[in-house]
Design a protein around this motif. Structure first.
Motif, PDB file in Angstrom:
ATOM      1  N   LYS A 135       0.879  -1.180   0.045  1.00  8.44           N
ATOM      2  CA  LYS A 135      -0.116   0.112  -0.121  1.00  8.44           C
ATOM      3  C   LYS A 135       0.866   1.141   0.028  1.00  8.44           C
ATOM      4  CE  LYS A 135      -3.760  -2.318   2.417  1.00  8.44           C
ATOM      5  NZ  LYS A 135      -4.787  -2.425   3.610  1.00  8.44           N
ATOM      6  N   ILE A 136       0.652   2.079  -0.816  1.00  3.78           N
ATOM      7  CA  ILE A 136       1.619   3.420  -1.121  1.00  3.78           C
ATOM      8  C   ILE A 136       0.517   4.551  -0.938  1.00  3.78           C
ATOM      9  CG2 ILE A 136       3.040   4.637  -2.704  1.00  3.78           C
ATOM     10  CD1 ILE A 136       3.751   2.081  -4.041  1.00  3.78           C
ATOM     11  N   TYR A 137       1.055   5.458   0.171  1.00  3.53           N
ATOM     12  CA  TYR A 137       0.180   6.651   0.376  1.00  3.53           C
ATOM     13  C   TYR A 137       1.131   7.580  -0.055  1.00  3.53           C
ATOM     14  CZ  TYR A 137      -2.710   3.409   2.978  1.00  3.53           C
ATOM     15  OH  TYR A 137      -3.448   2.535   3.709  1.00  3.53           O
ATOM     16  N   PHE A 138       0.604   8.574  -0.806  1.00  4.49           N
ATOM     17  CA  PHE A 138       1.417   9.939  -1.072  1.00  4.49           C
ATOM     18  C   PHE A 138       0.698  11.115  -0.888  1.00  4.49           C
ATOM     19  CE2 PHE A 138      -0.437   9.131  -5.504  1.00  4.49           C
ATOM     20  CZ  PHE A 138      -0.530  10.479  -5.837  1.00  4.49           C
ATOM     21  N   ASP A 139       1.384  12.160  -0.767  1.00  7.18           N
ATOM     22  CA  ASP A 139       0.756  13.472  -0.774  1.00  7.18           C
ATOM     23  C   ASP A 139       1.893  14.725  -0.972  1.00  7.18           C
ATOM     24  OD1 ASP A 139      -1.350  15.388  -0.799  1.00  7.18           O
ATOM     25  OD2 ASP A 139      -1.770  15.163   1.477  1.00  7.18           O
ATOM     26  N   ALA A 140       1.165  15.821  -1.457  1.00  6.36           N
ATOM     27  CA  ALA A 140       2.224  16.843  -1.755  1.00  6.36           C
ATOM     28  C   ALA A 140       1.725  18.332  -0.896  1.00  6.36           C
ATOM     29  CB  ALA A 140       2.124  17.306  -3.133  1.00  6.36           C
ATOM     30  N   ALA A 141       2.500  18.894  -0.346  1.00  2.00           N
ATOM     31  CA  ALA A 141       2.299  20.255   0.002  1.00  2.00           C
ATOM     32  C   ALA A 141       2.979  21.346  -0.554  1.00  2.00           C
ATOM     33  CB  ALA A 141       2.790  20.197   1.634  1.00  2.00           C
ATOM     34  N   THR A 142       2.391  22.433  -0.952  1.00  2.00           N
ATOM     35  CA  THR A 142       2.738  23.448  -1.548  1.00  2.00           C
ATOM     36  C   THR A 142       2.460  24.819  -0.676  1.00  2.00           C
ATOM     37  OG1 THR A 142       2.518  22.495  -3.707  1.00  2.00           O
ATOM     38  CG2 THR A 142       2.748  24.806  -3.684  1.00  2.00           C
ATOM     39  N   LYS A 143       3.661  25.655  -0.578  1.00  2.00           N
ATOM     40  CA  LYS A 143       3.515  26.947   0.163  1.00  2.00           C
ATOM     41  C   LYS A 143       3.252  28.003  -0.957  1.00  2.00           C
ATOM     42  CE  LYS A 143       5.149  30.020   3.616  1.00  2.00           C
ATOM     43  NZ  LYS A 143       6.119  29.781   4.769  1.00  2.00           N
ATOM     44  N   ALA A 192       7.035   8.342  -5.439  1.00  2.00           N
ATOM     45  CA  ALA A 192       6.438   7.416  -4.840  1.00  2.00           C
ATOM     46  C   ALA A 192       6.833   5.915  -5.652  1.00  2.00           C
ATOM     47  CB  ALA A 192       4.812   7.324  -4.487  1.00  2.00           C
ATOM     48  N   VAL A 193       6.599   6.093  -7.148  1.00  3.08           N
ATOM     49  CA  VAL A 193       7.067   4.935  -7.821  1.00  3.08           C
ATOM     50  C   VAL A 193       8.185   4.457  -7.719  1.00  3.08           C
ATOM     51  CG1 VAL A 193       6.842   4.003  -9.911  1.00  3.08           C
ATOM     52  CG2 VAL A 193       4.638   5.293  -9.165  1.00  3.08           C
ATOM     53  N   LYS A 194       9.142   5.600  -7.818  1.00  2.92           N
ATOM     54  CA  LYS A 194      10.770   5.290  -7.727  1.00  2.92           C
ATOM     55  C   LYS A 194      10.880   4.745  -6.426  1.00  2.92           C
ATOM     56  CE  LYS A 194      11.771   9.206 -10.819  1.00  2.92           C
ATOM     57  NZ  LYS A 194      12.553  10.239 -11.157  1.00  2.92           N
ATOM     58  N   GLN A 195      10.322   5.071  -5.397  1.00  5.25           N
ATOM     59  CA  GLN A 195      10.646   4.749  -4.058  1.00  5.25           C
ATOM     60  C   GLN A 195      10.306   3.049  -4.064  1.00  5.25           C
ATOM     61  OE1 GLN A 195      13.012   5.976  -2.125  1.00  5.25           O
ATOM     62  NE2 GLN A 195      13.026   7.487  -3.590  1.00  5.25           N
ATOM     63  N   ALA A 196       9.138   2.829  -4.506  1.00  4.22           N
ATOM     64  CA  ALA A 196       8.725   1.537  -4.593  1.00  4.22           C
ATOM     65  C   ALA A 196       9.614   0.612  -5.365  1.00  4.22           C
ATOM     66  CB  ALA A 196       7.194   1.323  -5.420  1.00  4.22           C
ATOM     67  N   ALA A 197      10.012   0.918  -6.452  1.00  4.41           N
ATOM     68  CA  ALA A 197      10.946   0.252  -7.350  1.00  4.41           C
ATOM     69  C   ALA A 197      12.274  -0.058  -6.710  1.00  4.41           C
ATOM     70  CB  ALA A 197      11.406   1.258  -8.716  1.00  4.41           C
ATOM     71  N   GLN A 198      12.568   1.042  -5.877  1.00  7.65           N
ATOM     72  CA  GLN A 198      14.066   0.550  -4.988  1.00  7.65           C
ATOM     73  C   GLN A 198      13.738  -0.386  -4.011  1.00  7.65           C
ATOM     74  OE1 GLN A 198      17.029   2.200  -5.021  1.00  7.65           O
ATOM     75  NE2 GLN A 198      16.456   3.381  -6.867  1.00  7.65           N
ATOM     76  N   VAL A 246       4.323   7.225   2.154  1.00  5.34           N
ATOM     77  CA  VAL A 246       4.550   5.977   3.027  1.00  5.34           C
ATOM     78  C   VAL A 246       4.096   4.684   2.316  1.00  5.34           C
ATOM     79  CG1 VAL A 246       3.339   5.058   5.207  1.00  5.34           C
ATOM     80  CG2 VAL A 246       3.531   7.436   4.878  1.00  5.34           C
ATOM     81  N   ILE A 247       5.276   3.693   2.459  1.00  8.18           N
ATOM     82  CA  ILE A 247       4.837   2.368   1.531  1.00  8.18           C
ATOM     83  C   ILE A 247       4.798   1.403   2.726  1.00  8.18           C
ATOM     84  CG2 ILE A 247       5.796   0.648  -0.037  1.00  8.18           C
ATOM     85  CD1 ILE A 247       7.269   3.069  -1.481  1.00  8.18           C
ATOM     86  N   VAL A 248       3.686   0.663   2.810  1.00  8.63           N
ATOM     87  CA  VAL A 248       3.383  -0.383   3.707  1.00  8.63           C
ATOM     88  C   VAL A 248       3.654  -1.736   3.007  1.00  8.63           C
ATOM     89  CG1 VAL A 248       1.758  -1.287   5.674  1.00  8.63           C
ATOM     90  CG2 VAL A 248       1.796   1.232   5.185  1.00  8.63           C
ATOM     91  N   GLU A 249       4.357  -2.641   3.477  1.00  8.78           N
ATOM     92  CA  GLU A 249       4.465  -4.104   3.039  1.00  8.78           C
ATOM     93  C   GLU A 249       4.186  -4.907   4.216  1.00  8.78           C
ATOM     94  OE1 GLU A 249       7.466  -4.353  -0.357  1.00  8.78           O
ATOM     95  OE2 GLU A 249       8.406  -3.250   0.856  1.00  8.78           O
ATOM     96  N   GLU A 250       3.221  -5.914   4.180  1.00 16.22           N
ATOM     97  CA  GLU A 250       3.161  -6.672   5.239  1.00 16.22           C
ATOM     98  C   GLU A 250       3.583  -5.940   6.591  1.00 16.22           C
ATOM     99  OE1 GLU A 250       3.931 -10.574   4.864  1.00 16.22           O
ATOM    100  OE2 GLU A 250       3.794 -10.811   2.544  1.00 16.22           O
ATOM    101  N   ASN A 251       4.556  -6.458   7.247  1.00 11.99           N
ATOM    102  CA  ASN A 251       4.923  -5.950   8.486  1.00 11.99           C
ATOM    103  C   ASN A 251       5.703  -4.753   8.647  1.00 11.99           C
ATOM    104  OD1 ASN A 251       3.082  -7.565   9.762  1.00 11.99           O
ATOM    105  ND2 ASN A 251       4.416  -9.092   9.965  1.00 11.99           N
ATOM    106  N   GLU A 252       6.349  -4.252   7.107  1.00 10.67           N
ATOM    107  CA  GLU A 252       7.112  -3.147   7.185  1.00 10.67           C
ATOM    108  C   GLU A 252       6.624  -1.779   6.776  1.00 10.67           C
ATOM    109  OE1 GLU A 252      11.119  -4.054   5.506  1.00 10.67           O
ATOM    110  OE2 GLU A 252      10.129  -6.022   4.672  1.00 10.67           O
ATOM    111  N   ARG A 253       7.196  -0.738   7.239  1.00 13.93           N
ATOM    112  CA  ARG A 253       6.621   0.527   6.933  1.00 13.93           C
ATOM    113  C   ARG A 253       7.761   1.486   6.523  1.00 13.93           C
ATOM    114  NH1 ARG A 253       2.359   1.405   8.769  1.00 13.93           N
ATOM    115  NH2 ARG A 253       1.139   3.510   8.527  1.00 13.93           N
ATOM    116  N   HIS A 254       7.843   2.072   5.359  1.00 11.36           N
ATOM    117  CA  HIS A 254       8.836   2.801   4.835  1.00 11.36           C
ATOM    118  C   HIS A 254       8.171   4.228   4.449  1.00 11.36           C
ATOM    119  CE1 HIS A 254      10.753  -1.117   3.732  1.00 11.36           C
ATOM    120  NE2 HIS A 254       9.602  -1.511   3.346  1.00 11.36           N
ATOM    121  N   ILE A 255       9.472   5.155   4.971  1.00 13.38           N
ATOM    122  CA  ILE A 255       8.750   6.508   4.941  1.00 13.38           C
ATOM    123  C   ILE A 255       9.824   7.412   4.181  1.00 13.38           C
ATOM    124  CG2 ILE A 255       8.061   8.715   6.412  1.00 13.38           C
ATOM    125  CD1 ILE A 255       7.286   6.592   8.569  1.00 13.38           C
ATOM    126  N   PHE A 256       9.242   8.424   3.363  1.00 15.65           N
ATOM    127  CA  PHE A 256      10.150   9.058   2.291  1.00 15.65           C
ATOM    128  C   PHE A 256       9.383  10.413   2.329  1.00 15.65           C
ATOM    129  CE2 PHE A 256      10.120   4.657   0.941  1.00 15.65           C
ATOM    130  CZ  PHE A 256      11.433   4.522   0.855  1.00 15.65           C
TER     131      PHE A 256
END
Length: 131
Positions: A3-11, A52-58, A22-32
């Motif tokens: 499960k990949i969650y992404f969002d952007a913020a702009t000032k 997000a897709v680039k991080q998932a590829a990694q 946030v990438i959630v795989e089974e019991n692992e949580r990866h934050i970028f």
């Protein structure tokens, strides 16, 4: 399936932008998170998706359920059609990079269900813009 969650913020719009992933795989949580530079909020959402897709590829994710609170992103990706030609290169880039997945879905969720990615994006933006 990851499960990949992404969002952007702009000032400002346009303005300095950041994203949270946030990438959630089974019991692992990866934050970028990452500063994206100066752009409008829609471009920032696209940049966040690509990041997000680039991080998932990694992480060698093979199946992904990608969650976004941007109805624009979900609509464009699922229809594979963009009305505003400015965003066509983003769609093309997503289509190319998402080929790493055996299976991939992009689904809209309410902002309240995307809190962690939103918080990461806001926090990264704050750190980049505080005086």
């Amino acid at each position: 399936m990851a499960k990949i969650y992404f969002d952007a913020a702009t000032k400002g719009n346009p303005g300095v932008s950041a994203c949270g992933i946030v990438i959630v795989e089974e019991n692992e949580r990866h934050i970028f998170s990452q500063i994206l530079g100066e752009m409008d909020n829609h471009s920032a959402e696209w940049e966040a998706l690509i990041y997000a897709v680039k991080q998932a590829a990694q992480l060698q994710v093979s199946n992904a359920l990608i969650y976004t609170d941007s109805q624009l992103i979900e609509d464009v990706v699922n229809r594979n059609f963009v009305k505003n030609k400015k965003f066509k290169p983003y769609l093309d880039q997503f289509n190319q990079q998402s080929q790493i997945f055996d299976l991939c879905f992009v689904k809209w969720i309410p902002r309240a269900q995307n809190k962690e990615a939103n918080h990461l994006a806001q926090q990264t933006l704050y750190q980049a813009t505080k005086q």
